[in-house]
Motif scaffolding. Structure first.
Motif, PDB file in Angstrom:
ATOM      1  N   ARG A   1      47.321  47.593  34.503  1.00 20.85           N
ATOM      2  CA  ARG A   1      47.965  46.791  35.525  1.00 20.85           C
ATOM      3  C   ARG A   1      49.155  46.044  34.948  1.00 20.85           C
ATOM      4  NH1 ARG A   1      42.960  45.104  35.982  1.00 20.85           N
ATOM      5  NH2 ARG A   1      43.458  42.913  35.617  1.00 20.85           N
TER       6      ARG A   1
ATOM      7  N   TRP B   1      43.931  36.955  38.780  1.00 19.07           N
ATOM      8  CA  TRP B   1      43.704  36.720  40.207  1.00 19.07           C
ATOM      9  C   TRP B   1      44.105  35.298  40.593  1.00 19.07           C
ATOM     10  CZ3 TRP B   1      42.306  40.085  44.015  1.00 19.07           C
ATOM     11  CH2 TRP B   1      41.915  39.533  45.243  1.00 19.07           C
TER      12      TRP B   1
ATOM     13  N   ILE C   1      43.662  45.545  43.650  1.00 20.97           N
ATOM     14  CA  ILE C   1      42.711  45.047  42.650  1.00 20.97           C
ATOM     15  C   ILE C   1      41.293  45.176  43.174  1.00 20.97           C
ATOM     16  CG2 ILE C   1      41.875  42.953  41.487  1.00 20.97           C
ATOM     17  CD1 ILE C   1      44.833  42.090  41.229  1.00 20.97           C
TER      18      ILE C   1
ATOM     19  N   TYR D   1      39.333  43.413  38.966  1.00 26.11           N
ATOM     20  CA  TYR D   1      39.487  41.960  39.011  1.00 26.11           C
ATOM     21  C   TYR D   1      39.491  41.357  37.608  1.00 26.11           C
ATOM     22  CZ  TYR D   1      37.924  37.107  39.859  1.00 26.11           C
ATOM     23  OH  TYR D   1      37.785  35.747  39.879  1.00 26.11           O
TER      24      TYR D   1
END
Length: 223
Positions: free
Chosen positions: A2, A179, A100, A174
């Motif tokens: 990511r 987050w 996500i 996650y």
């Protein structure tokens, strides 16, 4: 792998830029027809990337046309440009959140540029109202719309903030720190939209607040 939060929005917002640069947008066509018709007429065969590009190009052409129409009202033009940036960033983050939660997938990235035509239509309506006495009309109905949009946006942020993958969500990518940073960024963007729109309980402001609640994906549950 990511992207880091600071890069994710930029990457999502520019996802169609390279292909668009290779095939110039047909702004004469885009300014004459709706976004769906533009895609039908402008794409050389269907692909996910081509659909993304068509949505992006139509929106950019319409944004340029709107900017030209507001050349005599630089303050309103600047506000519309600011709202466009903020709304696109909100949609990009919504795609990031959904991606996500889902553990990845291209769907969430493709949804971002395809949301731009709706943003542009909302901005065109907002600009039209802001230039007429219709947009300046105030009333309890508009105050109610604005108050509800504020509540809905706050609830969306609260739901995002409370999210943690359930025992069955083994696919989620996650990361708690990432987050949290993304949710804070999203909340700040929402506040920025509200600041740009102002606090008048008029028709134009009420329409502008709908941009806060035109979300791409829900904050929880299936999508």
């Amino acid at each position: 792998m990511r992207l880091l939060p600071a890069l994710t929005v930029t990457a999502l917002l520019s996802v169609v830029a390279p292909a668009s640069a290779q095939t110039p947008a047909n702004c004469a066509l885009a300014n004459a027809v709706d976004s769906s018709s533009y895609a039908t007429l402008a794409m050389d065969g269907w692909s996910e990337a081509a659909e993304d590009n068509a949505a992006f190009d139509w929106s950019e052409c319409r944004a340029a046309a709107l900017r030209r129409s507001l050349s005599g009202n630089p303050k309103l033009s600047a506000r519309i440009d600011g709202l466009r940036r903020q709304a696109r960033q909100l949609r990009a983050l919504e795609g990031q959140f959904a991606g996500i939660r889902a553990g990845g997938g291209t769907l969430y990235g493709h949804a971002v540029p395809r949301s731009f035509p709706m943003i542009e239509e909302q901005l065109a309506g907002l600009a039209a109202l802001a230039r007429t006495t219709l947009g300046a009309q105030t009333g309890q109905r508009y105050a109610t719309v604005i108050a509800q949009a504020r509540r809905d946006h706050a609830a969306y942020v609260a739901t995002l903030r409370a999210y943690k993958p359930g025992p069955d969500e083994t696919y989620s990518t996650y990361n708690a720190a990432e987050w949290k940073a993304l949710v804070s960024q999203y909340e700040a963007l929402g506040r920025a939209v509200m600041t740009t729109l102002g606090t008048r309980t008029d028709a134009a402001t009420a329409l502008g607040y709908s941009m806060l609640t035109s979300t791409l994906f829900p904050a929880d549950g299936d999508f």
